[in-house]
Design an enzyme around this catalytic site. Structure first.
Site, PDB file in Angstrom:
ATOM      1  N   CYS A  74     -10.180   2.561  -7.996  1.00 45.93           N
ATOM      2  CA  CYS A  74      -9.350   2.606  -6.993  1.00 45.93           C
ATOM      3  C   CYS A  74      -9.495   1.409  -5.994  1.00 45.93           C
ATOM      4  CB  CYS A  74      -9.608   3.985  -6.251  1.00 45.93           C
ATOM      5  SG  CYS A  74      -8.907   4.169  -4.668  1.00 45.93           S
ATOM      6  N   ASP A 116     -15.704  12.708  -2.410  1.00 43.06           N
ATOM      7  CA  ASP A 116     -15.112  11.297  -2.106  1.00 43.06           C
ATOM      8  C   ASP A 116     -15.912  10.892  -0.949  1.00 43.06           C
ATOM      9  OD1 ASP A 116     -12.743   9.323  -1.286  1.00 43.06           O
ATOM     10  OD2 ASP A 116     -11.951  10.508  -3.062  1.00 43.06           O
ATOM     11  N   ASP A 117     -15.171   9.912  -0.306  1.00 43.67           N
ATOM     12  CA  ASP A 117     -15.903   9.108   0.706  1.00 43.67           C
ATOM     13  C   ASP A 117     -16.547  10.174   1.858  1.00 43.67           C
ATOM     14  OD1 ASP A 117     -16.633   7.099   2.499  1.00 43.67           O
ATOM     15  OD2 ASP A 117     -14.329   6.522   2.768  1.00 43.67           O
ATOM     16  N   ASN A 168     -11.763  -1.405  -0.851  1.00 45.78           N
ATOM     17  CA  ASN A 168     -10.446  -1.302  -0.002  1.00 45.78           C
ATOM     18  C   ASN A 168     -10.070  -2.241   0.820  1.00 45.78           C
ATOM     19  OD1 ASN A 168      -9.158   1.729   0.098  1.00 45.78           O
ATOM     20  ND2 ASN A 168     -11.545   2.393   0.363  1.00 45.78           N
ATOM     21  N   ARG A 177      -9.490  -2.821   7.230  1.00 47.57           N
ATOM     22  CA  ARG A 177     -10.075  -1.278   7.118  1.00 47.57           C
ATOM     23  C   ARG A 177     -11.474  -1.524   7.825  1.00 47.57           C
ATOM     24  NH1 ARG A 177     -11.389   3.762   3.203  1.00 47.57           N
ATOM     25  NH2 ARG A 177     -10.040   5.054   4.163  1.00 47.57           N
ATOM     26  N   ASP A 228      -2.362   5.825  -3.158  1.00 47.19           N
ATOM     27  CA  ASP A 228      -2.817   6.793  -2.248  1.00 47.19           C
ATOM     28  C   ASP A 228      -1.532   7.648  -1.957  1.00 47.19           C
ATOM     29  OD1 ASP A 228      -5.085   6.023  -2.051  1.00 47.19           O
ATOM     30  OD2 ASP A 228      -5.191   5.064  -0.075  1.00 47.19           O
ATOM     31  N   TRP A 257     -14.705   4.534  -8.036  1.00 46.39           N
ATOM     32  CA  TRP A 257     -15.011   3.068  -7.739  1.00 46.39           C
ATOM     33  C   TRP A 257     -14.119   2.725  -6.883  1.00 46.39           C
ATOM     34  CZ3 TRP A 257     -19.302  -0.167  -9.890  1.00 46.39           C
ATOM     35  CH2 TRP A 257     -19.443  -1.554  -9.350  1.00 46.39           C
ATOM     36  N   ASP A 258     -14.404   2.507  -5.592  1.00 46.46           N
ATOM     37  CA  ASP A 258     -13.259   2.049  -4.810  1.00 46.46           C
ATOM     38  C   ASP A 258     -13.336   0.537  -4.055  1.00 46.46           C
ATOM     39  OD1 ASP A 258     -10.814   2.443  -3.165  1.00 46.46           O
ATOM     40  OD2 ASP A 258     -11.433   4.466  -2.434  1.00 46.46           O
ATOM     41  N   TRP A 266       0.780  -1.225   0.025  1.00 49.84           N
ATOM     42  CA  TRP A 266       0.059  -0.062  -0.009  1.00 49.84           C
ATOM     43  C   TRP A 266       1.094   0.996  -0.010  1.00 49.84           C
ATOM     44  CZ3 TRP A 266      -0.608   3.858   3.612  1.00 49.84           C
ATOM     45  CH2 TRP A 266      -1.538   4.895   3.378  1.00 49.84           C
TER      46      TRP A 266
HETATM   47  C1  GLA Z   1      -9.188   4.873  -0.278  1.00 53.65           C
HETATM   48  C2  GLA Z   1      -8.926   5.681  -1.438  1.00 53.65           C
HETATM   49  C3  GLA Z   1      -8.732   7.011  -1.011  1.00 53.65           C
HETATM   50  C4  GLA Z   1      -9.952   7.683  -0.439  1.00 53.65           C
HETATM   51  C5  GLA Z   1     -10.097   6.844   0.654  1.00 53.65           C
HETATM   52  C6  GLA Z   1     -11.780   7.180   1.140  1.00 53.65           C
HETATM   53  O1  GLA Z   1      -8.194   4.782   0.870  1.00 53.65           O
HETATM   54  O2  GLA Z   1      -7.478   5.284  -2.156  1.00 53.65           O
HETATM   55  O3  GLA Z   1      -8.349   7.817  -2.244  1.00 53.65           O
HETATM   56  O4  GLA Z   1     -10.876   7.706  -1.566  1.00 53.65           O
HETATM   57  O5  GLA Z   1     -10.184   5.502   0.353  1.00 53.65           O
HETATM   58  O6  GLA Z   1     -12.091   6.440   2.452  1.00 53.65           O
END
Ligand code: GLA
Length: 755
Positions: A544, A381-382, A499, A461, A566, A496-497, A214
């Site tokens: 992402c 974003d989030d 994680n 996470r 990131d 579109w993430d 990461w």
């Molecule tokens: C991930 C993405 C970031 C951001 C966060 C939001 O870590 O890589 O760019 O969007 O999530 O929680």
């Protein structure tokens, strides 16, 4: 061109002569600069590898299976079976008979028997490229590719295998894939199905892989290949931050511009392995496919299993030749048609400017900044969703995709309207494959979550992965996009993430077929993405995965771009972007100007980001007036230069990995060779270091070019010696330009224009 190519493309020849050659048939596949030869040999009709390398013009009987003359075969007249298996260069090796190198295919029958063997039965030559069943893959029409389909069988099991080889005529790529069909009377288990193999003589190869973690994705790792197996892999359920599904074997003297490269890249987003194995006989086997860990596929009578596609490249012109082939493949045979000519929007993202801490007013102000900066889009974003467990941190709310009422009392609609008013587009972040245990979705649908019913949950996470093997979950994930688009048709972009890797590997839906889960997950994801693509064909999406955890060729069938990492520290990005550039073109890589590493100037950060798809993730208010003016000008310059930077050909001039990591430089040049943009960075020059000129590449030697330093801070003067002067392409490519300085963390962008 096509005619010549078609004529040469595939020659099926039966040679007379010696008793062995008598039975031998040779297939030859040509791309513009490479040839691939394979043949059928022996009374058992084995398929063996003969040659992959520079294009061959002749069709000579001398191209025969290496083992027939190999000194290590114990007896020339009586080839002992076991030794034969173990040194024969198989095109698609199977397990359990006597080849002790790692196989591509292994099978277990219902009666518990192991071992299988494939014999050639017939072949077809297909125009273009057949669609792989249920899998995204490269595409080609009959103008641009021809496919060889070899049918082989193991009659003991009733198993048929179709081996596909597609040769492209406009790029030096051969793709391979395999389909296994059960034509027997009983089910059997596939315990391993890789997609491609290359058995060659070992020439002291070194291997290059793109390793990472990461925030440290795609770092280049180069090492000597020793005896035994060396492998890169992922069994995280995604292609991963740690290893990219890519492997290259290179000669010890291979550089950017020179030397041999054999590379493989997997068109698949799930578990994979790629490996090189040097045998006792000094042959090398390179292979790639789905990782066999936790894989066991029950193939019922009449069913088939389609393995994903591997892209193979041979370059005699170093890593640059390999990269050109991958970039052309992407641009011509992988990218979604709708996006081919689309201009990529420059966006400003609020993530690093606000994290979860925002409200409507803050966002409206940021949308105003987007307009002021001159970018095309604002990306939210989030942190905008969930009410019972509002998404105020990454501990809760994931899965509940309605706006948090007290943060956004007027919903997303207010924001799209505000964006419209300011003349910018609006994009939004989602992570639809995931769920926080602290969410309404989890409370309602525990059975939709990949988790053990009988063990404690393990979180990555603070979240879990939804079970995309389940069609109801596929509907839910599709619904996240569909409902947002239906309610807010002005949404113009999705980030579109994803994680979390897959953890707690158990699917309530699959019941007794848990060993199908990793595969069915990826297939389920493709199904969802197909639906999104069908309903919203013009909707661009960034992929992402906590940075670059799922950036692979398959993803590019559905996503316009990746968030590669990131980590936006520009120094780190120079290394990360260099690694990504081996495989992916600049237009697929987002690079944002942020506040990471404030030791670097805003100019340095922006210059690094301008090498890829530029964006911002910074509060403009925090910048000085000069910096703001500089950023606005940079956006204008970038818009002007975008056709060269995003569509042109890349030449990597000085690697940041070379020497003591003092400097790096790359350039992009337009197809007609009339415009180029050169980027140069001093990272950490050494005291008293001798600064050599940098030789440009790809220009026309006898054309005259003006060089001009651009992207300067307000009031700054160009420092390039010979700025604004005209030179021949030959001069620039043989003598070069003094692009580097002795000053830490300085950067330059030079525009080169034909006169
Ligand atoms: C991930 C993405 C970031 C951001 C966060 C939001 O870590 O890589 O760019 O969007 O999530 O929680």
């Amino acid at each position: 061109r096509l005619l010549i190519w078609e004529e040469d493309m595939l020659i099926v020849k039966k040679f007379g002569g010696s008793s062995v050659a008598d039975k031998e048939r040779i297939f030859k596949l040509d791309t513009p600069n490479t040839s691939y030869l394979l043949g059928i040999v022996d009374e058992e009709n084995f398929i063996g590898h003969i040659y992959y390398g520079k294009r061959l013009q002749g069709h000579d009987i001398a191209y025969r299976m290496r083992t027939q003359e190999a000194p290590f075969v114990p007896s020339q007249n009586n080839r002992e079976r076991c030794s034969f298996y173990d040194c024969f260069p198989f095109e698609y090796p199977t397990a359990g008979l006597g080849d002790y190198r790692e196989s591509c295919l292994s099978v277990r029958t219902m009666g518990g028997y192991l071992g299988c063997n494939l014999s050639y039965v017939s072949h077809r030559i297909l125009e273009g490229k057949p669609q792989l069943e249920g899998l995204p893959a490269t595409f080609a029409d009959k103008e641009t590719a021809t496919t060889l389909e070899l049918t082989c069988v193991d009659s003991h099991i009733g198993m048929k295998a179709l081996l596909y080889y597609t040769a492209f005529c406009d790029t030096d790529v051969i793709t391979r894939s395999v389909k296994i069909i059960n034509e027997g009377t009983q089910a059997f288990y596939l315990t391993k199905v890789l997609s491609a193999c290359l058995d060659m003589d070992n020439q002291d190869y070194e291997m290059i892989s793109l390793h990472g973690s990461w925030a440290r994705e795609r770092h280049i790792q180069r090492k000597k290949v020793g005896y035994g197996i060396q492998k890169v892999s992922s069994f995280r359920g995604e292609s991963s931050h740690q290893d990219h599904p890519f492997l290259a074997l290179v000669s010890p003297n291979t550089t950017q511009e020179m030397g041999e490269v054999y590379a493989m890249n997997f068109v698949y987003s799930g578990n994979f392995q790629a490996q090189a194995e040097v045998s006792q006989f000094d042959s090398i086997r390179m292979s790639m496919g789905i990782h066999p860990e936790n894989f066991c596929w029950k193939l019922e009578q009449g069913e088939s299993f389609q393995a994903p596609e591997v892209v193979m490249v041979y370059s005699s012109q170093g890593l640059d030749g390999m990269t050109t082939a991958f970039h052309h493949l992407y641009k011509r045979h992988l990218i979604r048609g709708e996006y081919k000519d689309k201009k990529r929007p420059i966006l400003i993202n609020n993530w690093e400017a606000t994290y979860f801490d925002f409200n409507e007013d803050k966002l409206v102000a940021l949308i105003g900044e987007a307009k002021h900066l001159g970018v095309d889009m604002f990306l939210l974003d989030d942190g905008w969703f969930a009410n019972k467990y509002p998404r105020s941190s990454d501990h809760q709310g994931l899965g509940d995709w309605t706006e948090t009422a007290d943060k956004l009392p007027n919903g997303i609609g207010k924001l799209t309207a505000e964006a419209k008013k300011q003349g910018v587009k609006f994009g939004i972040w989602i992570e639809p494959e995931m769920v926080n245990p602290k969410s309404e979705l989890y409370e309602k649908h525990k059975d939709w979550v990949i988790r053990f019913p009988n063990r404690e949950e393990y979180y990555f996470r603070n979240q879990l992965v939804l079970d995309l093997s389940n069609p109801a979950v596929q509907d839910h994930v599709f619904g996240v996009v569909d409902q947002l688009m239906t309610k807010y048709p002005d949404i113009a972009f999705f980030k579109w993430d994803c994680n979390s890797p897959i953890t707690n590997i158990y699917s309530t839906y699959l019941k007794g077929k848990q060993t199908h889960l990793y595969i069915d997950y990826v297939r389920g994801l493709y199904k969802v993405l197909e639906r999104v693509k069908a309903k919203y064909p013009n909707l661009p999406m960034m992929l992402c995965a906590g940075g670059g955890g799922r950036s692979d060729f398959e993803a590019l069938k559905y996503f316009t771009e990746f968030w590669p990492s990131d980590n936006t520290d520009p120094i780190e990005r120079l290394f990360i972007q260099w690694g990504f550039s081996q495989v992916f073109p600049s237009k697929t890589l987002c690079a944002h100007v942020t506040t990471w590493n404030k030791k670097t100037s805003v100019k340095f950060r922006t210059d690094v980001a301008m090498m890829c798809k530029l964006g911002f993730d910074i509060k403009m208010d925090d910048l000085t007036n000069d910096e703001q003016t500089y950023c606005r000008q940079a956006v204008q310059e970038y818009n002007r230069l975008k056709p060269v930077i995003l569509e042109g050909d890349l030449y990597r001039l000085v690697s940041p990995y070379e020497g003591e990591r003092e400097h790096t430089s790359s350039m992009y040049i337009s197809k007609d060779k009339s415009n180029a943009v050169v980027f140069a960075f001093d990272i950490h020059p050494r005291y008293g270091e001798r600064l050599l000129p940098v030789r440009l590449q790809g220009l026309e030697a006898n054309r005259m070019y003006k060089v001009k330093e651009i992207n300067l801070m307000p009031g700054a003067w160009p420092s390039l010696g010979g700025n604004d002067q005209v030179y021949s392409g030959e001069y620039l490519m043989t003598v070069g330009l003094g692009l580097f300085t002795g000053q830490d963390l300085s950067s330059r962008i030079i525009e080169v224009s034909a006169q």
